[in-house]
Scaffold this motif. Structure first.
Motif, PDB file in Angstrom:
ATOM      1  N   ARG A   1      62.284 -41.298  -4.569  1.00 38.90           N
ATOM      2  CA  ARG A   1      60.894 -41.578  -3.868  1.00 38.90           C
ATOM      3  C   ARG A   1      59.908 -41.845  -4.910  1.00 38.90           C
ATOM      4  O   ARG A   1      59.844 -41.423  -5.807  1.00 38.90           O
ATOM      5  CB  ARG A   1      60.556 -40.404  -2.936  1.00 38.90           C
ATOM      6  CG  ARG A   1      61.431 -40.020  -1.750  1.00 38.90           C
ATOM      7  CD  ARG A   1      61.244 -40.928  -0.813  1.00 38.90           C
ATOM      8  NE  ARG A   1      62.243 -40.587   0.130  1.00 38.90           N
ATOM      9  CZ  ARG A   1      63.498 -41.028   0.353  1.00 38.90           C
ATOM     10  NH1 ARG A   1      64.306 -41.512  -0.603  1.00 38.90           N
ATOM     11  NH2 ARG A   1      64.271 -40.366   1.363  1.00 38.90           N
ATOM     12  N   PHE A   2      59.373 -42.811  -4.567  1.00 36.95           N
ATOM     13  CA  PHE A   2      58.247 -43.720  -5.638  1.00 36.95           C
ATOM     14  C   PHE A   2      57.041 -43.528  -5.119  1.00 36.95           C
ATOM     15  O   PHE A   2      56.674 -43.266  -3.648  1.00 36.95           O
ATOM     16  CB  PHE A   2      58.385 -45.066  -6.010  1.00 36.95           C
ATOM     17  CG  PHE A   2      59.819 -45.566  -6.220  1.00 36.95           C
ATOM     18  CD1 PHE A   2      60.091 -45.349  -7.568  1.00 36.95           C
ATOM     19  CD2 PHE A   2      60.802 -45.931  -5.198  1.00 36.95           C
ATOM     20  CE1 PHE A   2      61.151 -45.703  -8.308  1.00 36.95           C
ATOM     21  CE2 PHE A   2      61.989 -46.222  -6.074  1.00 36.95           C
ATOM     22  CZ  PHE A   2      62.416 -46.139  -7.346  1.00 36.95           C
ATOM     23  N   PRO A   3      56.106 -42.942  -5.907  1.00 39.05           N
ATOM     24  CA  PRO A   3      56.181 -43.117  -7.316  1.00 39.05           C
ATOM     25  C   PRO A   3      57.130 -42.139  -7.864  1.00 39.05           C
ATOM     26  O   PRO A   3      57.003 -40.810  -7.304  1.00 39.05           O
ATOM     27  CB  PRO A   3      54.769 -43.142  -8.090  1.00 39.05           C
ATOM     28  CG  PRO A   3      53.886 -42.258  -6.990  1.00 39.05           C
ATOM     29  CD  PRO A   3      54.500 -42.739  -5.552  1.00 39.05           C
TER      30      PRO A   3
ATOM     31  N   GLU B   1      69.686 -38.897 -12.769  1.00 37.12           N
ATOM     32  CA  GLU B   1      70.243 -37.603 -12.238  1.00 37.12           C
ATOM     33  C   GLU B   1      70.697 -37.781 -10.664  1.00 37.12           C
ATOM     34  O   GLU B   1      71.308 -37.154 -10.276  1.00 37.12           O
ATOM     35  CB  GLU B   1      69.242 -36.437 -12.483  1.00 37.12           C
ATOM     36  CG  GLU B   1      69.005 -36.112 -13.986  1.00 37.12           C
ATOM     37  CD  GLU B   1      68.063 -34.930 -14.161  1.00 37.12           C
ATOM     38  OE1 GLU B   1      67.482 -34.546 -13.103  1.00 37.12           O
ATOM     39  OE2 GLU B   1      67.780 -34.480 -15.454  1.00 37.12           O
ATOM     40  N   LYS B   2      69.668 -38.568  -9.923  1.00 34.16           N
ATOM     41  CA  LYS B   2      69.799 -38.726  -8.678  1.00 34.16           C
ATOM     42  C   LYS B   2      70.095 -40.063  -8.399  1.00 34.16           C
ATOM     43  O   LYS B   2      69.974 -41.294  -9.168  1.00 34.16           O
ATOM     44  CB  LYS B   2      68.304 -38.491  -7.948  1.00 34.16           C
ATOM     45  CG  LYS B   2      67.955 -36.999  -7.998  1.00 34.16           C
ATOM     46  CD  LYS B   2      66.891 -36.865  -7.194  1.00 34.16           C
ATOM     47  CE  LYS B   2      66.549 -35.377  -7.326  1.00 34.16           C
ATOM     48  NZ  LYS B   2      65.185 -35.128  -6.654  1.00 34.16           N
TER      49      LYS B   2
ATOM     50  N   LEU C   1      60.106 -40.746 -14.886  1.00 29.38           N
ATOM     51  CA  LEU C   1      61.086 -40.508 -15.931  1.00 29.38           C
ATOM     52  C   LEU C   1      60.966 -39.706 -16.814  1.00 29.38           C
ATOM     53  O   LEU C   1      59.852 -39.695 -17.591  1.00 29.38           O
ATOM     54  CB  LEU C   1      61.400 -42.148 -16.116  1.00 29.38           C
ATOM     55  CG  LEU C   1      61.778 -43.134 -15.224  1.00 29.38           C
ATOM     56  CD1 LEU C   1      62.255 -44.290 -15.749  1.00 29.38           C
ATOM     57  CD2 LEU C   1      63.205 -42.472 -14.324  1.00 29.38           C
ATOM     58  N   PRO C   2      62.172 -39.170 -17.565  1.00 31.80           N
ATOM     59  CA  PRO C   2      61.997 -38.140 -18.712  1.00 31.80           C
ATOM     60  C   PRO C   2      61.330 -38.568 -19.912  1.00 31.80           C
ATOM     61  O   PRO C   2      60.593 -37.955 -20.484  1.00 31.80           O
ATOM     62  CB  PRO C   2      63.203 -37.430 -18.760  1.00 31.80           C
ATOM     63  CG  PRO C   2      64.074 -38.451 -18.142  1.00 31.80           C
ATOM     64  CD  PRO C   2      63.599 -39.118 -16.944  1.00 31.80           C
ATOM     65  N   PHE C   3      61.600 -39.685 -20.194  1.00 31.15           N
ATOM     66  CA  PHE C   3      61.022 -40.415 -21.364  1.00 31.15           C
ATOM     67  C   PHE C   3      59.876 -41.207 -21.333  1.00 31.15           C
ATOM     68  O   PHE C   3      59.457 -41.503 -20.230  1.00 31.15           O
ATOM     69  CB  PHE C   3      62.349 -41.282 -21.951  1.00 31.15           C
ATOM     70  CG  PHE C   3      62.995 -42.351 -21.083  1.00 31.15           C
ATOM     71  CD1 PHE C   3      62.051 -43.325 -20.530  1.00 31.15           C
ATOM     72  CD2 PHE C   3      64.066 -42.095 -20.594  1.00 31.15           C
ATOM     73  CE1 PHE C   3      62.641 -44.264 -19.709  1.00 31.15           C
ATOM     74  CE2 PHE C   3      64.572 -42.720 -19.562  1.00 31.15           C
ATOM     75  CZ  PHE C   3      63.750 -44.010 -19.258  1.00 31.15           C
TER      76      PHE C   3
END
Length: 767
Positions: A463-465, A456-457, A468-470
Motif C-alpha cells: 500500500r502506497f506510500p 518482503e511482500k 523501503l529499508p535502505f
C-alpha cells in the motif's frame, strides 16, 4: 637485277653446220643466226675464213674424186663451177650481209652501251631513291617518337624508337644521318624516361591527395559490412559468435561485391605506373626504378603524417583524417603488390605500414592527456577499431594497434573510475540516511528494477506510500554500478582482443570504487553519535553486501571471454561484511554508553531503613529506552541483528547493575538494600520475558542468582560445591564471597535529614 648471259656458237662449228645442211630452208635457218652471231661477237671475218677453208677442203676432195672418175669429174666440175658461181654469189651476199650485220652489230653495241649506261644511271637513281625513302622513313619515325611523347604515349614512343634503332636505322648505316640519329637515341630514351617519370610523379601526387578519400570509402564499406553482419546475427544467432573479417563472415558477405579502387565515388587507374614499369623494363632500369619508387613512397609517407593532432574536436576529424590517410596509402600499396607482382616487396610495404602505425600511435599518445571525457575516449577507440578492422581485411598486421588499445582502455577505465568516484562521493555525502519513502507504484517499480532488492511482500500486497529499508543512496549507487558495468563493456564493442583484461579491470575497479568510495565513506560516518544514522548505515551496508553477491553472479554471466571459468569474488563483499560488524559494534557502543549513563543515575541506599515498593527510576527508564529503540530506531534492522543488540545490551546492563553492589564504595548492604536491587532485577527480568526469547533471559542468570544468594537465609550453601553448582552456578566465585561479606542485618532508623547536607552530597559539594 643481273642480266642473262648470251651463249655464242664458235664460227667453225657454225660453218660446218651450214655446209652439212641438205635442205635449203634449213640452210638459211643455220646461216642467218651464224651471221648474226659472228656480227654481234665481232667474228664475221673468222666465219668467212671458216667457210673459205671449208670450200678449199671441198675442192681438194672434189679433185681427188675427179681424178678417179673423170667423166664424173667433168660433170662434177660443171656442177662445181655452178656451185662456185653460186658460192661467190652467196659469198657476196654473205659479205653484204656481214657488212650489214657488222653495221647493225656496231649500232646494237652502241645502243647496248647506252642501255647499260642508262641502266647504271637508273640503278643509281633507284638506289638513291631507296636511300632517300629509308632516310625519310627514319626521319618520320624519329618525328613520330616525339609526336607520341607529345600525346603521352610513352610506351609507344619507346617501341617506335626501338624499331627505328633495330630495323630502319640499319638500312642507312652508310649515311651520316644514321650516326646523328644513333647518337641522339640515348638522349631520346632519357627524355622518354623523364616524361614517364613526370607523369608517374603526377599520378603519385594525385593518389596521395586522394588517399584520405580512399580510406574514408574503405571505412564506410567496413561500416556497411558491420551493419550487414549485425543484421545476419540477429536473424541467425549462431553467426553472432563470428567476428568481422572471419572466414564465416567473409563467406556470408561475398555476395556484396565492392571494388575499392573503382566505384561511384572514386576511380584509381594504375596505367601510369604500369607504363612506367614497362618503359623502365625496356630500358633495363627496373631495379633502379624500384628503388626510386620506394624512396618516393617513403617521402610521401612522411608528408602524409602530420606533426600533431587533436583528440578533443567533437567530430573527431583530426584522428579520422589521419587514419583514413594511412588506410588509403596502405591500400594503394597492397593493390600495387597484387597488380604488379614482384615490383613491391612485402618487407618494404610492411616497413612503411609499421612506420605509419608507430607514428600514429605516438601522435595519439601525445594528444591523449587532453582527453578527460570517457565518452569521447570511447569514440576515439571506435575510430581506431574501425581502422583496425579495415586494415585486417587487407591482411595488414595489427598487433601493434591491438596493444595500443590496451593503453586506451587503461585511460578509459581511469576516466570511468574518476567520474563514478565523484558520483559515489556525492551520493554518499548528500544522503539523508533515512529509510526511503515511496509514494507511487511506478516509483517503486523503478527502484526495485535498478536495485538488488527482494521485497518482503508481493507487490500487490503493498500500500502506497510505503517505506523501503535502505536510504536513497542505495538505489542511486545501484544505478551508477549498472551504468559503470555497461560503459565498461562498451569498450569491447566492434573490436577488442583483450577481453579478459576488461573482466579483470572491471572487477578491480568495482572493488576500488565500492571499497574506497562507498564502504569506507559509510564507515567514516559511523563516528556520529546519532544512533538512527548508524542504524541506517548498517542497513545500507547489509544491502550493499547483498548487491555485491549479486554482482559476483552478474560478472560471471557478463564475462567478455566465453572461455573464462571459475567464480568471481569481490573484495568489496568481505569489506561490507566486515563493515557491518563495525557498525554493529558502534551500535553496541552507543547503546551500552546510554545504558551506562542510565545505570549511572541509580541511587541505591544500601543501608535503607525502609523497603522500596516500586522499581527504581533508572530501571524503568532503562527498559523504556530498550523498548523504544527496538521499536523505532532499530526497527528496520534484521531480526538476528536486533536480537544480537538486545543480547549485548542486556548482558552489558546486567554486568553494570552487578557492579553497583560490588563497588568498593559500598561497604555494607542491609536486607532493604538487597530487596531494592532484587525488585529492579525482577522488573528487568519481566521485561525480558515479554520479548519471547529465552536466550535473552540467560543473560540475567548471573545477576538473578547473585541477588538470590544475597537474599538466601543460609549463605553457607554457596560454599558447598554441590549446592552452589545447583543453585548458584552462574555466580562468580570471587564476587559471591565479596557480596556476602558486605551483607549486614542492621537497619537504622532514619533521622530527619538536613536538606542542605542532602543537596550537597548529591551534587558532590563539600560541607
Amino acid at each position: 637485277m643481273p642480266y642473262a648471259i648470251e651463249q655464242r656458237v664458235d664460227p667453225d662449228v657454225s660453218a660446218q653446220q651450214i655446209t652439212l645442211t641438205s635442205l635449203e630452208s634449213q640452210y638459211f635457218d643455220h646461216l642467218i643466226p651464224a651471221i648474226e652471231d659472228a656480227g654481234t661477237g665481232g667474228k664475221g671475218q673468222q666465219l668467212l675464213q671458216s667457210l673459205a677453208h671449208f670450200s678449199i677442203q671441198r675442192e681438194v676432195e672434189i679433185e681427188s674424186i675427179c681424178s678417179t672418175n673423170r667423166q664424173g669429174f667433168a660433170s662434177a666440175s660443171s656442177q662445181l663451177l655452178l656451185v662456185s658461181e653460186q658460192s661467190r654469189s652467196l659469198m657476196a651476199d654473205i659479205h653484204a650481209l656481214s657488212r650489214s650485220t657488222q653495221t647493225s652489230t656496231e649500232t646494237l653495241a652502241r645502243e647496248k652501251k647506252v642501255l647499260v649506261e642508262s641502266r647504271a644511271v637508273r640503278q643509281n637513281i633507284d638506289e638513291a631513291s631507296e636511300a632517300l625513302r629509308d632516310c625519310l622513313e627514319v626521319l618520320r619515325l624519329a618525328n613520330q617518337v616525339y609526336d607520341l611523347l607529345g600525346r603521352k604515349s610513352h610506351y609507344s614512343a619507346l617501341r617506335a624508337l626501338d624499331e627505328l634503332q633495330d630495323v630502319h636505322l640499319l638500312k642507312i648505316t652508310k649515311y651520316k644521318i644514321a650516326d646523328t640519329i644513333q647518337n641522339s637515341i640515348p638522349d631520346t630514351k632519357k627524355l622518354i624516361a623523364d616524361a614517364v617519370m613526370a607523369d608517374l610523379n603526377t599520378w603519385l601526387f594525385r593518389i596521395r591527395e586522394t588517399s584520405q578519400l580512399l580510406g574514408e570509402v574503405a571505412f564506410f564499406h567496413v561500416e556497411q559490412r558491420r551493419a550487414r553482419h549485425k543484421d545476419r546475427a540477429e536473424k541467425l544467432m549462431s553467426l553472432g559468435h563470428f567476428k568481422l573479417n572471419s572466414a564465416v563472415e567473409s563467406v556470408a558477405d561475398e555476395d556484396e561485391e565492392f571494388d575499392i579502387l573503382d566505384n561511384e565515388i572514386l576511380q584509381i587507374d594504375f596505367t601510369p605506373l604500369f607504363e612506367c614499369m614497362h618503359i623502365h623494363d625496356a630500358l633495363g632500369q627496373r631495379e633502379k626504378f624500384k628503388v626510386d619508387y620506394a624512396s618516393t613512397r617513403r617521402q610521401q609517407k612522411d608528408l602524409l603524417m602530420p606533426s600533431s593532432i587533436t583528440l578533443v574536436d567533437p567530430e573527431g576529424s583530426s584522428l579520422s583524417g589521419l587514419l583514413e590517410g594511412i588506410a588509403g596509402f596502405a591500400i594503394i600499396e597492397k593493390s600495387t603488390m597484387s597488380k604488379a607482382r614482384g615490383f613491391r616487396s612485402l618487407a618494404d610495404v610492411e616497413e612503411l605500414w609499421d612506420s605509419m602505425c608507430q607514428t600514429a600511435i605516438a601522435l595519439v599518445s601525445t594528444a591523449l592527456p587532453e582527453v578527460t571525457n570517457a565518452e569521447l575516449l570511447l569514440k576515439i577507440k571506435g575510430i581506431i577499431a574501425l581502422f583496425i578492422q579495415t586494415m585486417t581485411s587487407y591482411d595488414y598486421p595489427v598487433q601493434m594497434l591491438d596493444t595500443f588499445l590496451l593503453t586506451l582502455f587503461d585511460k578509459y577505465a581511469e576516466l570511468l573510475k574518476r567520474r563514478f568516484s565523484d558520483d559515489f562521493q556525492e551520493i554518499v555525502s548528500t544522503d539523508d540516511y533515512m529509510p526511503m519513502p515511496i509514494h507511487k507504484s511506478d516509483e517503486y517499480d523503478k527502484v526495485v528494477n535498478v536495485s538488488w532488492y527482494t521485497p518482503e511482500k508481493p507487490r500487490q500486497e503493498l500500500r502506497f506510500p510505503c517505506i523501503l529499508p535502505f536510504s536513497q543512496m542505495y538505489p542511486l549507487c545501484c544505478i551508477d554500478i549498472r551504468n559503470f558495468l555497461n560503459q565498461f563493456y562498451f569498450f569491447s564493442d566492434d573490436h577488442f582482443q583483450h577481453l579478459n583484461v576488461i573482466d579483470d579491470t572491471l572487477k578491480a575497479s568495482l572493488d576500488e570504487l565500492l571499497c574506497g568510495k562507498v564502504c569506507q565513506s559509510l564507515v567514516d560516518r559511523l563516528s556520529t553519535q546519532y544512533l538512527g544514522q548508524i542504524v541506517q548505515i548498517l542497513i545500507n551496508l547489509e544491502h550493499f553486501e547483498i548487491a555485491c553477491q549479486e554482482l559476483e553472479h552478474l560478472l560471471i554471466a557478463a564475462r567478455s571471454n566465453a572461455s573464462a571459468s571459475g567464480v568471481v569474488v569481490l573484495k568489496a563483499t568481505e569489506d561490507f561484511r566486515n563493515s557491518k560488524k563495525t557498525a554493529e559494534k558502534r551500535i553496541f557502543e552507543l547503546v551500552n554508553s546510554k545504558i551506562d549513563d542510565l545505570i549511572g543515575t541509580a541511587e541505591y541506599d544500601w543501608m535503607a531503613s525502609t523497603l522500596e515498593t516500586e522499581p527504581s527510576n533508572y530501571m524503568q527508564t532503562l527498559t523504556r529506552y530498550l523498548s523504544n529503540i527496538m521499536n523505532t530506531v532499530l526497527l528496520g534492522l534484521p531480526t538476528e541483528i536486533k536480537e544480537l543488540i538486545y543480547f549485548d545490551a542486556l548482558s552489558h546492563a546486567a554486568t553494570m547493575i552487578l557492579s553497583l553492589p560490588l563497588s568498593p564504595d559500598v561497604k555494607c548492604i542491609n536486607p532493604n538494600g538487597v530487596a531494592a536491587l532484587a525488585q529492579d532485577v525482577h522488573y528487568l527480568t519481566e521485561f525480558v520475558g515479554t520479548l519471547n526469547n529465552p536466550i535473552l533471559r540467560e543473560n540475567l542468570d548471573e545477576l538473578r542468582q547473585t541477588v538470590s544468594l544475597m537474599q538466601a537465609e543460609n549463605s553457607d550453601e554457596f560454599y558447598d560445591v554441590a549446592t552452589r553448582n545447583k543453585k548458584y552456578g552462574r555466580v562468580d566465585a570471587m564476587n559471591g564471597p565479596t557480596l556476602l561479606e558486605k551483607l549486614t542485618s542492621a537497619v537504622h532508623t532514619p533521622a530527619k535529614p538536613d536538606k542542605l547536607t542532602a543537596l550537597s552530597s548529591r551534587f558532590g559539594m563539600k560541607t
